[in-house]
Write a protein that holds these residues in place. Structure first.
Motif, PDB file in Angstrom:
ATOM      1  N   PHE A  48      -3.410   7.647 -22.402  1.00 36.56           N
ATOM      2  CA  PHE A  48      -4.074   6.444 -21.900  1.00 36.56           C
ATOM      3  C   PHE A  48      -3.183   5.643 -20.954  1.00 36.56           C
ATOM      4  O   PHE A  48      -3.652   5.148 -19.932  1.00 36.56           O
ATOM      5  CB  PHE A  48      -4.513   5.544 -23.060  1.00 36.56           C
ATOM      6  CG  PHE A  48      -5.681   6.065 -23.825  1.00 36.56           C
ATOM      7  CD1 PHE A  48      -6.950   6.045 -23.284  1.00 36.56           C
ATOM      8  CD2 PHE A  48      -5.507   6.561 -25.104  1.00 36.56           C
ATOM      9  CE1 PHE A  48      -8.031   6.522 -23.996  1.00 36.56           C
ATOM     10  CE2 PHE A  48      -6.582   7.042 -25.818  1.00 36.56           C
ATOM     11  CZ  PHE A  48      -7.839   7.029 -25.265  1.00 36.56           C
ATOM     12  N   ALA A  49      -1.925   5.493 -21.297  1.00 34.75           N
ATOM     13  CA  ALA A  49      -1.019   4.658 -20.493  1.00 34.75           C
ATOM     14  C   ALA A  49      -0.831   5.246 -19.095  1.00 34.75           C
ATOM     15  O   ALA A  49      -0.919   4.530 -18.090  1.00 34.75           O
ATOM     16  CB  ALA A  49       0.323   4.505 -21.192  1.00 34.75           C
ATOM     17  N   SER A  50      -0.597   6.539 -19.012  1.00 30.17           N
ATOM     18  CA  SER A  50      -0.399   7.171 -17.698  1.00 30.17           C
ATOM     19  C   SER A  50      -1.664   7.098 -16.857  1.00 30.17           C
ATOM     20  O   SER A  50      -1.603   6.865 -15.648  1.00 30.17           O
ATOM     21  CB  SER A  50       0.010   8.631 -17.868  1.00 30.17           C
ATOM     22  OG  SER A  50       1.239   8.724 -18.527  1.00 30.17           O
ATOM     23  N   MET A  52       2.794   9.237 -10.267  1.00 30.14           N
ATOM     24  CA  MET A  52       2.076   9.133 -11.537  1.00 30.14           C
ATOM     25  C   MET A  52       1.049  10.250 -11.713  1.00 30.14           C
ATOM     26  O   MET A  52       0.740  10.633 -12.844  1.00 30.14           O
ATOM     27  CB  MET A  52       1.396   7.771 -11.662  1.00 30.14           C
ATOM     28  CG  MET A  52       2.332   6.655 -12.022  1.00 30.14           C
ATOM     29  SD  MET A  52       3.307   6.941 -13.510  1.00 30.14           S
ATOM     30  CE  MET A  52       2.054   6.970 -14.763  1.00 30.14           C
ATOM     31  N   SER A  53       0.524  10.791 -10.618  1.00 23.59           N
ATOM     32  CA  SER A  53      -0.403  11.921 -10.735  1.00 23.59           C
ATOM     33  C   SER A  53       0.317  13.139 -11.304  1.00 23.59           C
ATOM     34  O   SER A  53      -0.209  13.831 -12.196  1.00 23.59           O
ATOM     35  CB  SER A  53      -0.998  12.263  -9.377  1.00 23.59           C
ATOM     36  OG  SER A  53      -1.770  11.202  -8.899  1.00 23.59           O
ATOM     37  N   PHE A  54       1.522  13.403 -10.795  1.00 19.31           N
ATOM     38  CA  PHE A  54       2.301  14.509 -11.346  1.00 19.31           C
ATOM     39  C   PHE A  54       2.703  14.226 -12.795  1.00 19.31           C
ATOM     40  O   PHE A  54       2.674  15.119 -13.651  1.00 19.31           O
ATOM     41  CB  PHE A  54       3.548  14.768 -10.496  1.00 19.31           C
ATOM     42  CG  PHE A  54       3.237  15.343  -9.144  1.00 19.31           C
ATOM     43  CD1 PHE A  54       2.451  16.472  -9.016  1.00 19.31           C
ATOM     44  CD2 PHE A  54       3.722  14.742  -7.994  1.00 19.31           C
ATOM     45  CE1 PHE A  54       2.159  17.001  -7.781  1.00 19.31           C
ATOM     46  CE2 PHE A  54       3.436  15.254  -6.754  1.00 19.31           C
ATOM     47  CZ  PHE A  54       2.652  16.395  -6.643  1.00 19.31           C
ATOM     48  N   ASN A  55       3.060  12.985 -13.081  1.00 19.74           N
ATOM     49  CA  ASN A  55       3.427  12.595 -14.433  1.00 19.74           C
ATOM     50  C   ASN A  55       2.224  12.713 -15.377  1.00 19.74           C
ATOM     51  O   ASN A  55       2.364  13.135 -16.524  1.00 19.74           O
ATOM     52  CB  ASN A  55       3.968  11.164 -14.426  1.00 19.74           C
ATOM     53  CG  ASN A  55       4.665  10.795 -15.697  1.00 19.74           C
ATOM     54  OD1 ASN A  55       4.990  11.643 -16.514  1.00 19.74           O
ATOM     55  ND2 ASN A  55       4.886   9.505 -15.876  1.00 19.74           N
ATOM     56  N   LEU A  56       1.047  12.342 -14.897  1.00 18.93           N
ATOM     57  CA  LEU A  56      -0.171  12.444 -15.704  1.00 18.93           C
ATOM     58  C   LEU A  56      -0.494  13.899 -16.021  1.00 18.93           C
ATOM     59  O   LEU A  56      -0.858  14.233 -17.155  1.00 18.93           O
ATOM     60  CB  LEU A  56      -1.341  11.784 -14.963  1.00 18.93           C
ATOM     61  CG  LEU A  56      -2.677  11.728 -15.686  1.00 18.93           C
ATOM     62  CD1 LEU A  56      -2.565  10.867 -16.937  1.00 18.93           C
ATOM     63  CD2 LEU A  56      -3.728  11.153 -14.757  1.00 18.93           C
ATOM     64  N   GLU A  57      -0.315  14.757 -15.037  1.00 17.92           N
ATOM     65  CA  GLU A  57      -0.546  16.191 -15.268  1.00 17.92           C
ATOM     66  C   GLU A  57       0.421  16.720 -16.334  1.00 17.92           C
ATOM     67  O   GLU A  57       0.029  17.474 -17.230  1.00 17.92           O
ATOM     68  CB  GLU A  57      -0.382  16.970 -13.974  1.00 17.92           C
ATOM     69  CG  GLU A  57      -0.568  18.461 -14.125  1.00 17.92           C
ATOM     70  CD  GLU A  57      -0.203  19.224 -12.877  1.00 17.92           C
ATOM     71  OE1 GLU A  57      -0.442  20.453 -12.881  1.00 17.92           O
ATOM     72  OE2 GLU A  57       0.323  18.625 -11.926  1.00 17.92           O
ATOM     73  N   LYS A  58       1.687  16.297 -16.238  1.00 16.41           N
ATOM     74  CA  LYS A  58       2.687  16.723 -17.210  1.00 16.41           C
ATOM     75  C   LYS A  58       2.326  16.228 -18.610  1.00 16.41           C
ATOM     76  O   LYS A  58       2.456  16.967 -19.586  1.00 16.41           O
ATOM     77  CB  LYS A  58       4.067  16.203 -16.795  1.00 16.41           C
ATOM     78  CG  LYS A  58       5.199  16.690 -17.675  1.00 16.41           C
ATOM     79  CD  LYS A  58       6.533  16.190 -17.173  1.00 16.41           C
ATOM     80  CE  LYS A  58       6.633  14.720 -17.549  1.00 16.41           C
ATOM     81  NZ  LYS A  58       7.945  14.128 -17.297  1.00 16.41           N
ATOM     82  N   GLY A  75       0.812  -1.211   0.000  1.00 11.89           N
ATOM     83  CA  GLY A  75       0.000   0.000   0.000  1.00 11.89           C
ATOM     84  C   GLY A  75       0.844   1.259   0.000  1.00 11.89           C
ATOM     85  O   GLY A  75       0.535   2.222  -0.703  1.00 11.89           O
ATOM     86  N   ALA A  76       1.929   1.272   0.775  1.00  6.05           N
ATOM     87  CA  ALA A  76       2.794   2.448   0.826  1.00  6.05           C
ATOM     88  C   ALA A  76       3.495   2.670  -0.514  1.00  6.05           C
ATOM     89  O   ALA A  76       3.571   3.806  -1.009  1.00  6.05           O
ATOM     90  CB  ALA A  76       3.822   2.293   1.944  1.00  6.05           C
ATOM     91  N   VAL A  77       3.986   1.586  -1.115  1.00  4.21           N
ATOM     92  CA  VAL A  77       4.645   1.708  -2.424  1.00  4.21           C
ATOM     93  C   VAL A  77       3.640   2.159  -3.485  1.00  4.21           C
ATOM     94  O   VAL A  77       3.945   3.027  -4.318  1.00  4.21           O
ATOM     95  CB  VAL A  77       5.316   0.370  -2.813  1.00  4.21           C
ATOM     96  CG1 VAL A  77       5.762   0.375  -4.258  1.00  4.21           C
ATOM     97  CG2 VAL A  77       6.488   0.090  -1.896  1.00  4.21           C
ATOM     98  N   SER A  78       2.434   1.618  -3.432  1.00  2.00           N
ATOM     99  CA  SER A  78       1.408   2.007  -4.400  1.00  2.00           C
ATOM    100  C   SER A  78       1.002   3.465  -4.219  1.00  2.00           C
ATOM    101  O   SER A  78       0.781   4.181  -5.203  1.00  2.00           O
ATOM    102  CB  SER A  78       0.168   1.124  -4.261  1.00  2.00           C
ATOM    103  OG  SER A  78       0.472  -0.209  -4.553  1.00  2.00           O
ATOM    104  N   LEU A  79       0.922   3.910  -2.980  1.00  3.04           N
ATOM    105  CA  LEU A  79       0.564   5.299  -2.730  1.00  3.04           C
ATOM    106  C   LEU A  79       1.647   6.249  -3.245  1.00  3.04           C
ATOM    107  O   LEU A  79       1.341   7.261  -3.885  1.00  3.04           O
ATOM    108  CB  LEU A  79       0.323   5.536  -1.233  1.00  3.04           C
ATOM    109  CG  LEU A  79      -0.115   6.938  -0.835  1.00  3.04           C
ATOM    110  CD1 LEU A  79      -1.465   7.262  -1.465  1.00  3.04           C
ATOM    111  CD2 LEU A  79      -0.197   7.049   0.672  1.00  3.04           C
TER     112      LEU A  79
END
Length: 134
Positions: free
Chosen positions: A101-103, A57-63, A47-51
């Motif tokens: 889509f991938a992100s 990935m949220s920052f990467n998705l925004e980028k 859970g910690a690694v996934s979080l």
């Protein structure tokens, strides 16, 4: 199942001087507690690694959304409807091509794995409280 096993052990208490059934029951409880702790630690780690991965990935998705100019294509649909009606196939293909889509898929996977891990840890915590009471 635990209640049935406990009832069975108490019914078959044939040799009170040897305390064999109590020793077996204690060994079962110790093993269950140890397995529960190990599983809780593993799920906590996952859970910690996934979080952490989800935050990254949220920052990467925004980028990716900003760099792909997806929102420029979306704003085009609100600005000029005549061009959109004329070239709707090209518009939809450009919109689909600019969507990351991938992100987004990886972000959803990490979010779901975080929530599942949290659910499992809370379930194990609740079960460990019941294990200690019994």
């Amino acid at each position: 199942m635990e209640k049935n096993l406990e009832k069975l052990m108490k019914q078959n208490y044939n040799h009170p001087e040897s305390r064999l059934s109590d020793d077996i029951w204690y060994a079962i409880k110790v093993k269950q507690t140890r397995n529960l702790k190990i599983q809780s630690l593993v799920y906590s780690f996952i859970g910690a690694v996934s979080l952490c991965g989800f935050v990254f990935m949220s920052f990467n998705l925004e980028k990716h959304f900003v760099s792909s100019s997806f929102f420029s294509y979306v704003s085009l649909s609100f600005s000029d409807g005549n061009i959109l009606a004329t070239y709707w196939k090209e518009y939809l293909l450009s919109l689909a091509d600019s969507f990351p889509f991938a992100s987004l898929g990886v972000s959803f996977f990490l979010l779901i794995s975080t929530l599942v891990s949290l659910r499992k840890v809370l379930k194990h915590y609740k079960y460990s409280d019941q294990l200690l009471v019994a």
